[in-house]
Design a protein around this motif. Structure first.
Motif, PDB file in Angstrom:
ATOM      1  N   SER A  24      -9.077   9.114   4.602  1.00 26.56           N
ATOM      2  CA  SER A  24      -9.429   7.710   4.392  1.00 26.56           C
ATOM      3  C   SER A  24     -10.391   7.296   5.505  1.00 26.56           C
TER       4      SER A  24
ATOM      5  N   ILE B 214     -13.145   4.098   7.140  1.00 24.66           N
ATOM      6  CA  ILE B 214     -13.820   2.792   7.159  1.00 24.66           C
ATOM      7  C   ILE B 214     -15.015   2.921   8.099  1.00 24.66           C
TER       8      ILE B 214
ATOM      9  N   ALA C 259     -18.161   0.521   9.606  1.00 25.26           N
ATOM     10  CA  ALA C 259     -18.706  -0.841   9.695  1.00 25.26           C
ATOM     11  C   ALA C 259     -19.935  -0.841  10.604  1.00 25.26           C
TER      12      ALA C 259
ATOM     13  N   PHE D 140      -6.392   3.292   4.069  1.00 28.27           N
ATOM     14  CA  PHE D 140      -6.646   2.021   4.747  1.00 28.27           C
ATOM     15  C   PHE D 140      -6.508   0.868   3.764  1.00 28.27           C
TER      16      PHE D 140
ATOM     17  N   SER E 262      -7.095  -3.476   2.901  1.00 30.57           N
ATOM     18  CA  SER E 262      -8.118  -4.506   3.080  1.00 30.57           C
ATOM     19  C   SER E 262      -7.963  -5.194   4.431  1.00 30.57           C
TER      20      SER E 262
ATOM     21  N   ASP F  35      -6.920  -3.663   7.156  1.00 33.20           N
ATOM     22  CA  ASP F  35      -7.534  -2.731   8.103  1.00 33.20           C
ATOM     23  C   ASP F  35      -9.058  -2.885   8.101  1.00 33.20           C
ATOM     24  N   PHE F  36      -9.628  -3.026   6.892  1.00 29.22           N
ATOM     25  CA  PHE F  36     -11.088  -3.166   6.771  1.00 29.22           C
ATOM     26  C   PHE F  36     -11.573  -4.423   7.499  1.00 29.22           C
ATOM     27  N   SER F  37     -10.859  -5.544   7.319  1.00 26.58           N
ATOM     28  CA  SER F  37     -11.240  -6.794   7.980  1.00 26.58           C
ATOM     29  C   SER F  37     -11.156  -6.655   9.492  1.00 26.58           C
TER      30      SER F  37
ATOM     31  N   GLN G  47     -14.113  -4.518  10.683  1.00 25.26           N
ATOM     32  CA  GLN G  47     -15.333  -5.314  10.588  1.00 25.26           C
ATOM     33  C   GLN G  47     -15.417  -6.327  11.732  1.00 25.26           C
TER      34      GLN G  47
END
Length: 316
Positions: free
Chosen positions: A5, A7, A9, A32, A34, A36-38, A41
């Motif tokens: 997985s 991410i 950014a 991951f 959402s 985790d993504f935020s 970012q």
């Protein structure tokens, strides 16, 4: 590393891409989310701001150091520019020096060679800034040294060229105008190392007042070998009688341009001196600068500007 997985950014500041923040494989082995993504970012945005601030701080530190170096160089250069003139009976002297940058590449100097002989120097280094200023300081030292050893201006410039041939980079050179006023004989002897032609305003034999450029040959210092330099340089001697005005200058005067990119020119300088010749040396220089500023529409110059004016006092 087996990636299950990922991410990625972008690390940005405004529209500039600084780098990429990449994280892989959560510790729990799950993909991951959402959230985790935020979080990644947000971390990338903060990293972009932090990197920018660090770069800006480094630039500020470098700029302060550069400003300090330039300030020291400027102070040294101003120490080399005469702040007072020799008190010489029978002549008026005035000088103006305006660098286009904090540190300029022009040289202005005048000194007594004997009780009745006055040396005048105006020079210009190709380029600007600290390198030009340092090269000019070296040139001034050589000029003063050889001026005490040789009466002939051309002989002085020959020795300076010989001494500086190893100091001048291939992409640089120095133009020099060196004149000696003999106050007993009422004559000026001068030589040019590729510099602007000196200007003499005087009354001709027919009584007509003229402003004339005094032609002589010469190559810039550091441009050619000594043999070639000596072949072309020459002394010229002219009368310097009461009422006459002698002007040495750099091309910052004649090449000062207006908004249409037209240059002030030697013709306008000659006309200005002819118009102002009945005034004092100080008033002549002030008048010349007024003519230049009126022509260009500005008091800012794209090149260093230097003026040295000497007037023989008495009725013309």
């Amino acid at each position: 590393l087996a990636v299950h997985s990922l991410i990625a950014a972008p690390i940005l500041f405004q529209d500039r891409l600084i780098g990429v923040l990449a994280v892989v494989n959560p510790a729990d082995g799950l993909p991951f989310s959402s959230t985790d993504f935020s979080l990644v970012q947000s971390l990338a945005e903060q990293a972009g701001l932090a990197i920018h601030n660090n770069e800006f701080l480094s630039m500020q530190v470098e700029k302060k150091q550069l400003d300090l170096d330039l300030s020291i160089a400027r102070n040294i250069q101003l120490m080399l520019i005469p702040q007072t003139f020799p008190s010489v009976e029978g002549i008026g002297i005035d000088t103006r020096y305006i660098p286009s940058q904090q540190v300029g590449g022009d040289l202005l100097d005048l000194f007594m060679l004997s009780e009745n002989r006055l040396g005048l120097i105006v020079a210009d280094v190709s380029g600007k800034g600290v390198p030009a200023s340092l090269l000019m300081a070296i040139c001034r030292t050589h000029l003063r040294h050889y001026a005490k050893m040789y009466e002939s201006p051309s002989a002085v410039l020959e020795e300076v060229n010989r001494a500086m041939s190893s100091d001048v980079r291939e992409d640089m050179f120095i133009t020099v105008g060196y004149a000696v006023i003999d106050l007993t004989e009422n004559k000026i002897t001068f030589a040019r190392a590729g510099h602007e032609l000196p200007l003499l305003s005087h009354a001709r034999n027919d009584g007509v007042v003229a402003s004339e450029y005094l032609a002589s040959e010469g190559m810039p210092i550091g441009m050619v070998e000594s043999e070639s330099f000596v072949e072309v340089i020459e002394d010229k001697t002219v009368d310097f009688l009461p009422g006459d005005v002698f002007v040495l200058y750099t091309d910052g005067i004649t090449e000062a341009a207006n908004e249409d990119d037209k240059e002030f020119s030697g013709a306008r300088l000659a006309d200005a001196v002819k118009m102002l010749r009945d005034r004092s040396a100080e008033e002549i220089n002030s008048g010349i600068l007024e003519h230049v500023e009126r022509f260009t529409g500005s008091t800012l110059y794209r090149d260093d500007l230097t003026l040295l004016t000497v007037k023989s006092l008495g009725a013309s």
